[in-house]
Enzyme design. Structure first.
Site, mmCIF file in Angstrom:
data_model
loop_
_atom_site.group_PDB
_atom_site.id
_atom_site.type_symbol
_atom_site.label_atom_id
_atom_site.label_comp_id
_atom_site.label_asym_id
_atom_site.label_seq_id
_atom_site.Cartn_x
_atom_site.Cartn_y
_atom_site.Cartn_z
ATOM 1 N N LYS A 83 0.938 -1.106 0.211
ATOM 2 C CA LYS A 83 -0.088 0.066 0.084
ATOM 3 C C LYS A 83 0.923 1.135 0.018
ATOM 4 O O LYS A 83 1.873 1.330 0.675
ATOM 5 C CB LYS A 83 -0.735 0.062 1.237
ATOM 6 C CG LYS A 83 -2.485 0.313 1.115
ATOM 7 C CD LYS A 83 -3.176 0.292 2.424
ATOM 8 C CE LYS A 83 -4.640 0.413 2.346
ATOM 9 N NZ LYS A 83 -5.348 0.432 3.432
HETATM 10 O O1 G3P Z 1 -8.743 1.025 4.828
HETATM 11 C C1 G3P Z 1 -8.803 2.452 4.987
HETATM 12 C C2 G3P Z 1 -9.860 2.578 6.329
HETATM 13 O O2 G3P Z 1 -9.179 1.670 7.370
HETATM 14 C C3 G3P Z 1 -9.905 3.878 6.749
HETATM 15 O O3 G3P Z 1 -11.273 3.879 7.661
HETATM 16 O O4 G3P Z 1 -12.945 4.782 9.055
HETATM 17 O O5 G3P Z 1 -10.297 5.255 9.400
HETATM 18 O O6 G3P Z 1 -11.822 6.578 7.468
HETATM 19 P P1 G3P Z 1 -11.465 5.134 8.342
#
Ligand code: G3P
Length: 229
Positions: A83
């Site tokens: 990533k």
């Molecule tokens: O894979 C990306 C994800 O983990 C981000 O999620 O909820 O932190 O925006 P969030």
């Protein structure tokens, strides 16, 4: 649609892999920190239980170090997907790593222009963060619609739209309606997708009515029951 699980919690991953519904895993530095585990070790363990792509994110922001980190991560297991952030150096690293046969997931995407660049850089996956756009009042799912529409104009593009920052089953459903390739789903959200009160109510009623028949599928003649008496 492929379902990836968005976590570095091995217990959660093992539990959900057992459903047969998990096609991959995504992690990021915040999820690794939350796990409290050694990064390389937990990625190695996740790769051993999940046959599909497992995203492991570089920590550097400069090209040279991203390449060194990405190549080290790629050596952990064949299903490691490196990533990288959607920055100029991140896309240079994407181009180089993809050229070496490494799967690359370009993350922190918030615009269609960025998604177009990632596809041109040879990304295996592009991760638009829908929840974080919703958080600032921008329609996250509209970005998915834009990206899917753009990518569909160029059948030779191999980049898959991996919907990230998923906050509810509705994100998954809307993404599926739009034809996104993958949704990376937090464990709690995936479990929410199983649940419906009418399913519970209907099953309770079926079981009650079945009990009234006094029958057993496995012991239709009651021989085993009589032997147990
Ligand atoms: O894979 C990306 C994800 O983990 C981000 O999620 O909820 O932190 O925006 P969030």
């Amino acid at each position: 649609m492929k379902f990836f699980i968005d976590t570095a919690d091995l217990a959660e991953i093992k539990d959900l892999v057992a459903t047969g519904l998990v096609d991959g895993v995504t992690t990021n530095p915040s999820l690794i920190a939350k796990s409290g585990r050694n990064f390389l070790e937990v990625v190695r363990e996740i790769c051993a239980v999940v046959p599909g792509p497992v995203s492991a994110e570089v920590a550097a922001v400069d090209l040279a170090t991203m390449l060194a980190e990405g190549r080290k991560l790629a050596k952990i297991a064949p299903n490691v997907t490196v990533k990288v952030p959607l920055t100029p150096d991140g896309l240079k690293a994407c181009r180089a790593l993809a050229g070496e046969g490494t799967m690359v997931n370009v993350t922190l995407c918030f615009s269609a222009a960025q998604a177009l660049l990632a596809a041109k850089a040879g990304a295996s996956f592009i991760s638009p963060f829908v929840g974080r756009l919703d958080d600032i009042g921008a329609p996250g799912m509209e970005l998915i619609r834009e990206i899917v529409t753009i990518y569909r104009q160029y059948p030779s593009l191999k980049t898959e739209v991996l919907v990230a920052s998923v906050r509810s089953p509705l994100h998954v459903i809307e993404a599926a309606k739009m034809g996104a390739h993958v949704a990376t789903i937090p464990p709690a959200v995936l479990r929410q997708m199983f649940a419906h009160p009418l399913t519970d109510k209907g099953l309770t009623a079926f079981l009650a009515d079945w009990a009234k028949t006094g029958q057993s599928i496995l012991d239709p003649d009651g021989a085993e029951r009589k032997a147990a008496e």
